[in-house]
Write an enzyme that holds these catalytic residues in place. Sequence first.
Site, mmCIF file in Angstrom:
data_model
loop_
_atom_site.group_PDB
_atom_site.id
_atom_site.type_symbol
_atom_site.label_atom_id
_atom_site.label_comp_id
_atom_site.label_asym_id
_atom_site.label_seq_id
_atom_site.Cartn_x
_atom_site.Cartn_y
_atom_site.Cartn_z
ATOM 1 N N LYS A 5 0.071 4.212 -0.140
ATOM 2 C CA LYS A 5 -0.562 5.390 0.480
ATOM 3 C C LYS A 5 -0.351 6.600 -0.447
ATOM 4 O O LYS A 5 -0.311 6.416 -1.655
ATOM 5 C CB LYS A 5 -0.023 5.613 1.901
ATOM 6 C CG LYS A 5 -0.090 4.323 2.722
ATOM 7 C CD LYS A 5 0.133 4.515 4.198
ATOM 8 C CE LYS A 5 0.008 3.170 4.908
ATOM 9 N NZ LYS A 5 0.093 3.272 6.352
ATOM 10 N N GLY A 59 2.940 2.350 10.648
ATOM 11 C CA GLY A 59 3.883 3.449 10.456
ATOM 12 C C GLY A 59 4.670 3.812 11.706
ATOM 13 O O GLY A 59 5.328 4.846 11.745
ATOM 14 N N GLU A 83 -5.040 -4.763 10.780
ATOM 15 C CA GLU A 83 -3.972 -3.778 10.935
ATOM 16 C C GLU A 83 -4.176 -3.023 12.249
ATOM 17 O O GLU A 83 -4.953 -2.065 12.294
ATOM 18 C CB GLU A 83 -4.006 -2.764 9.780
ATOM 19 C CG GLU A 83 -3.775 -3.368 8.414
ATOM 20 C CD GLU A 83 -3.244 -2.322 7.441
ATOM 21 O OE1 GLU A 83 -2.107 -2.497 6.991
ATOM 22 O OE2 GLU A 83 -3.929 -1.337 7.161
ATOM 23 N N GLU A 86 -6.577 4.858 8.126
ATOM 24 C CA GLU A 86 -6.379 6.274 7.777
ATOM 25 C C GLU A 86 -7.645 6.861 7.156
ATOM 26 O O GLU A 86 -7.964 8.035 7.351
ATOM 27 C CB GLU A 86 -5.163 6.408 6.847
ATOM 28 C CG GLU A 86 -3.865 6.190 7.627
ATOM 29 C CD GLU A 86 -2.733 5.553 6.844
ATOM 30 O OE1 GLU A 86 -2.746 5.615 5.595
ATOM 31 O OE2 GLU A 86 -1.832 4.978 7.490
ATOM 32 N N ASN A 123 0.871 -1.175 0.000
ATOM 33 C CA ASN A 123 0.000 0.000 0.000
ATOM 34 C C ASN A 123 0.908 1.225 0.000
ATOM 35 O O ASN A 123 1.504 1.552 1.022
ATOM 36 C CB ASN A 123 -0.904 -0.023 1.245
ATOM 37 C CG ASN A 123 -1.708 1.257 1.403
ATOM 38 O OD1 ASN A 123 -1.788 2.073 0.482
ATOM 39 N ND2 ASN A 123 -2.313 1.440 2.575
ATOM 40 N N SER A 176 3.813 -2.161 10.170
ATOM 41 C CA SER A 176 5.274 -2.257 10.310
ATOM 42 C C SER A 176 5.813 -3.635 9.939
ATOM 43 O O SER A 176 6.753 -4.129 10.578
ATOM 44 C CB SER A 176 5.710 -1.838 11.711
ATOM 45 O OG SER A 176 5.337 -0.484 11.959
ATOM 46 N N HIS A 231 -9.451 1.330 5.394
ATOM 47 C CA HIS A 231 -8.128 1.496 6.008
ATOM 48 C C HIS A 231 -8.260 2.461 7.190
ATOM 49 O O HIS A 231 -9.047 3.411 7.137
ATOM 50 C CB HIS A 231 -7.137 2.040 4.979
ATOM 51 C CG HIS A 231 -5.725 1.992 5.465
ATOM 52 N ND1 HIS A 231 -5.225 2.930 6.342
ATOM 53 C CD2 HIS A 231 -4.730 1.106 5.236
ATOM 54 C CE1 HIS A 231 -3.969 2.615 6.623
ATOM 55 N NE2 HIS A 231 -3.645 1.514 5.967
HETATM 56 P P1 13P Z 1 3.308 0.376 7.575
HETATM 57 O O1 13P Z 1 3.781 -0.927 6.961
HETATM 58 O O2 13P Z 1 4.049 1.568 7.051
HETATM 59 O O3 13P Z 1 3.235 0.292 9.051
HETATM 60 O O4 13P Z 1 1.783 0.575 7.054
HETATM 61 C C1 13P Z 1 0.879 -0.451 7.202
HETATM 62 C C2 13P Z 1 -0.354 -0.080 6.485
HETATM 63 O O5 13P Z 1 -1.100 0.786 6.901
HETATM 64 C C3 13P Z 1 -0.652 -0.774 5.221
HETATM 65 O O6 13P Z 1 -1.938 -0.518 4.787
#
Ligand code: 13P
Length: 248
Positions: free
Chosen positions: A11, A171, A165, A95, A9, A210, A93
């Site tokens: 983002k 992140g 997640e 976010e 992803n 992560s 997601h």
């Molecule tokens: P990270 O791997 O950067 O922690 O992000 C995970 C994520 O939100 C994937 O959708």
Amino acid sequence: MRAPLIAGNWKMNGSSSLVETFGEVLRGAELPRGVDVALMVPFPYLAAARARFPQDVVVGAQTLSDQGAGAFTGDVGGAMLKDLDVGMVLVGHSERRTLFGEDDAAVLARVKAALDVGLTPVLCLGETLEERDAERTEAVVLGQLEAVLDALAPSDRERLVLAYEPVWAIGTGRTASPEQAQQVHAAIRARLVRYAAGLGEAMKVLYGGSMKPDNAAQLLAQPDIDGGLIGGASLKVDDFLAICQSAG
Ligand code: 13P
């Protein structure tokens, strides 16, 4: 048997040149057999990604409109994604849930919009640190799951992929331990079995938060973890490939 799925992803990251780099490296790389690979890139790069990435790499989007088409300035509909040969789309997601105010009803509407046009929705679930500390992890995650599955016909439920997640692991560099992740994945699978035994057996449940080359193998070795949804490490082609290899 559930084939593992490694999905990146990006983002709101990336560029035309990153698409070119991934295209070149992925075309020259040997992807592990039996591992499904997908990359969710930002809307402006979907067409270029589809043209450059190998055909067996699924190109995915990161969200979609809950509307089919029409006067919805700035939105992108599922039919447009299908038109670009996009195969998957992230829905819910964390976010999107927190920064864009998407609640369970909004998530459900997007899952339905994806299913309507034949896209595979990757439904994301996860608890905040506060919710984990209050021992509400399973209640929150299973609540998010039920808000969608309860409203779908059995034949549509089978078309989803899930991604657990934990918000506190996204992140942050702080990954869930394999045991912590497995515990939630097992609870998700047990809930799927309540809908239908076959659903529990067939549905892929990915872990995200992560995931990196140095922790992927341990996470992917857990019996109920069927792959990864990878943010930061999916922006570096070598790291992404290394994670794909550890799923093989
Ligand atoms: P990270 O791997 O950067 O922690 O992000 C995970 C994520 O939100 C994937 O959708």
